[in-house]
Design a protein around this motif. Structure first.
Motif, mmCIF file in Angstrom:
data_model
loop_
_atom_site.group_PDB
_atom_site.id
_atom_site.type_symbol
_atom_site.label_atom_id
_atom_site.label_comp_id
_atom_site.label_asym_id
_atom_site.label_seq_id
_atom_site.Cartn_x
_atom_site.Cartn_y
_atom_site.Cartn_z
ATOM 1 N N ILE A 141 32.242 48.328 34.629
ATOM 2 C CA ILE A 141 31.285 47.231 34.763
ATOM 3 C C ILE A 141 32.041 45.914 34.642
ATOM 4 O O ILE A 141 32.782 45.704 33.676
ATOM 5 C CB ILE A 141 30.195 47.313 33.680
ATOM 6 C CG1 ILE A 141 29.354 48.587 33.861
ATOM 7 C CG2 ILE A 141 29.297 46.077 33.715
ATOM 8 C CD1 ILE A 141 28.309 48.784 32.784
ATOM 9 N N THR A 142 31.877 45.043 35.623
ATOM 10 C CA THR A 142 32.528 43.732 35.603
ATOM 11 C C THR A 142 31.498 42.674 35.251
ATOM 12 O O THR A 142 30.466 42.546 35.914
ATOM 13 C CB THR A 142 33.157 43.409 36.973
ATOM 14 O OG1 THR A 142 34.123 44.413 37.295
ATOM 15 C CG2 THR A 142 33.848 42.043 36.930
ATOM 16 N N ILE A 143 31.785 41.927 34.198
ATOM 17 C CA ILE A 143 30.877 40.868 33.737
ATOM 18 C C ILE A 143 31.379 39.524 34.262
ATOM 19 O O ILE A 143 32.544 39.167 34.056
ATOM 20 C CB ILE A 143 30.814 40.833 32.197
ATOM 21 C CG1 ILE A 143 30.477 42.225 31.631
ATOM 22 C CG2 ILE A 143 29.799 39.787 31.742
ATOM 23 C CD1 ILE A 143 29.149 42.778 32.052
ATOM 24 N N HIS A 144 30.515 38.792 34.915
ATOM 25 C CA HIS A 144 30.910 37.486 35.450
ATOM 26 C C HIS A 144 30.796 36.408 34.372
ATOM 27 O O HIS A 144 30.298 36.660 33.270
ATOM 28 C CB HIS A 144 30.073 37.149 36.681
ATOM 29 C CG HIS A 144 30.395 38.034 37.846
ATOM 30 N ND1 HIS A 144 31.436 37.784 38.707
ATOM 31 C CD2 HIS A 144 29.833 39.200 38.263
ATOM 32 C CE1 HIS A 144 31.495 38.750 39.615
ATOM 33 N NE2 HIS A 144 30.530 39.616 39.365
ATOM 34 N N THR A 145 31.258 35.239 34.685
ATOM 35 C CA THR A 145 31.379 34.158 33.710
ATOM 36 C C THR A 145 30.656 32.903 34.208
ATOM 37 O O THR A 145 30.143 32.880 35.334
ATOM 38 C CB THR A 145 32.857 33.820 33.476
ATOM 39 O OG1 THR A 145 33.436 33.367 34.728
ATOM 40 C CG2 THR A 145 33.642 35.033 32.981
ATOM 41 N N LYS A 146 30.661 31.868 33.386
ATOM 42 C CA LYS A 146 30.033 30.602 33.778
ATOM 43 C C LYS A 146 30.822 29.447 33.166
ATOM 44 O O LYS A 146 31.198 29.499 31.991
ATOM 45 C CB LYS A 146 28.582 30.548 33.289
ATOM 46 C CG LYS A 146 27.845 29.271 33.679
ATOM 47 C CD LYS A 146 26.403 29.299 33.183
ATOM 48 C CE LYS A 146 25.658 28.040 33.583
ATOM 49 N NZ LYS A 146 24.250 28.059 33.096
#
Length: 332
Positions: free
Chosen positions: A315-320
């Protein structure tokens, strides 16, 4: 947003102590346990459960394998924030958990349902974990995609978002301060953020090798390296650093040299640790959703336990990018 008073009340210390701990004041004489309590309180107050937890009927418990020490956790609170998220999510689901170590064996862990690993692991660690013969999820790394599930960060897009922001602000002299990573075999190699940084600026035609400095990932490195960088003939107008701990050291160096942030030097950090919003000026930084990372690791493990799935998932978690006050337009 939690206030300093909120954190002080939860940690049972003074507001002054909270402020000095969050800003890594080395002259503060408190125990490591007190520092950890402050950081944990800040994380807990900012922690929001992103999905309604499902109650799980207890069957044994989950093993948590942390490769870092208390001292390492306090130098860079990235792992601390993920650890807090992991443990709070397990508690919210009424799941039991125990901490395990390299001294454990397959026999001693026989009652565990699965394992979550957080930190940096060498080859011997990976082989030991395989020998436990339990469903296992790694957080932040993916050491063997054919054997383990993993929850990771999209470092490529995260780094580009920070650099896009600085370039859009008109900066052409952009520096980077980072460290060296170690893989599961003990090999040392460039931080992925450095690779992306160099490729991005080369593509833009504004890469300057003298603006890339490598040390460690703690405030002392940020302090020493920025002092060296600002004593060069040509100086950066903006800086992207590999984590917020480095940024804290950079703030101190800039203050001592009379360099104003962001008027003279824009700084963008990485992680959005709990102390970033309390820095002066508040730090613009890439937010890693550590609470989602922790929750996803727990949910992924429980799903694999329940379904007995054999194929591994990542699972790849994106950022902000969180824009605060440490970066501004380049001077004409």
């Amino acid at each position: 947003m939690a206030t300093l008073k909120d954190i002080a009340d939860l940690a049972q210390v003074s507001m002054a102590t909270v402020s000095r701990v969050l800003n890594y004041d080395e002259t503060l004489n408190v125990t490591p346990e007190t520092r950890r309590r402050v950081f944990e309180s800040a994380e807990e107050l900012n922690y929001v459960i992103t999905s309604k937890p499902k109650k799980v009927k207890k069957k044994g418990s989950i093993g948590l394998y942390y490769s870092f020490s208390l001292e390492e956790e306090l130098v860079d609170t990235y792992y601390l924030s993920i650890r807090v998220a992991l443990e709070k999510h397990l508690k919210s689901m009424e799941m039991g958990y125990v901490k395990i170590s390299k001294d454990d064996t397959k026999k001693s862990l026989s009652k565990l349902d699965g394992i979550i690993c957080l930190g940096t692991f060498k080859k011997a660690d990976i082989e030991l974990i395989k020998s436990f013969d339990k469903p296992t999820v790694f957080v932040d790394v993916n050491p063997d995609e054919n054997h383990f599930d993993a929850v990771v960060i999209d470092f490529n897009s995260a780094t580009k978002s920070a650099l896009n922001y600085l370039v859009d602000l008109g900066h052409k002299n952009i520096g980077f301060i980072g460290g060296i990573d170690t893989d599961m075999f003990g090999n040392r190699f460039k931080d992925l953020r450095q690779d992306v940084f160099e490729a991005y600026l080369m593509e833009k035609g504004i890469f300057k090798e003298e603006f890339v400095k490598i040390g460690g990932y703690n405030p002392k490195d940020g302090y020493q390296i920025l002092k060296e960088m600002l004593n060069q003939n040509e100086k950066p107008t903006a800086l992207f650093v590999a984590n917020d701990s480095i940024a804290i050291g950079c703030y101190k160096a800039a203050h001592e040299l009379g360099v104003n942030i962001p008027e003279d030097l824009s700084i963008v950090g990485f992680n959005d640790v709990s102390s970033a919003q309390y820095m002066f000026p508040p730090l613009t930084t890439v937010k890693l959703y550590t609470e989602i990372m922790g929750e996803s690791a727990v949910d992924l493990l429980l799903e694999r336990i329940a379904t007995k799935r054999e194929i591994c998932k990542k699972i790849t978690i994106h950022t902000k990018l969180i824009k605060r006050e440490s970066a501004t337009k380049a001077k004409e």
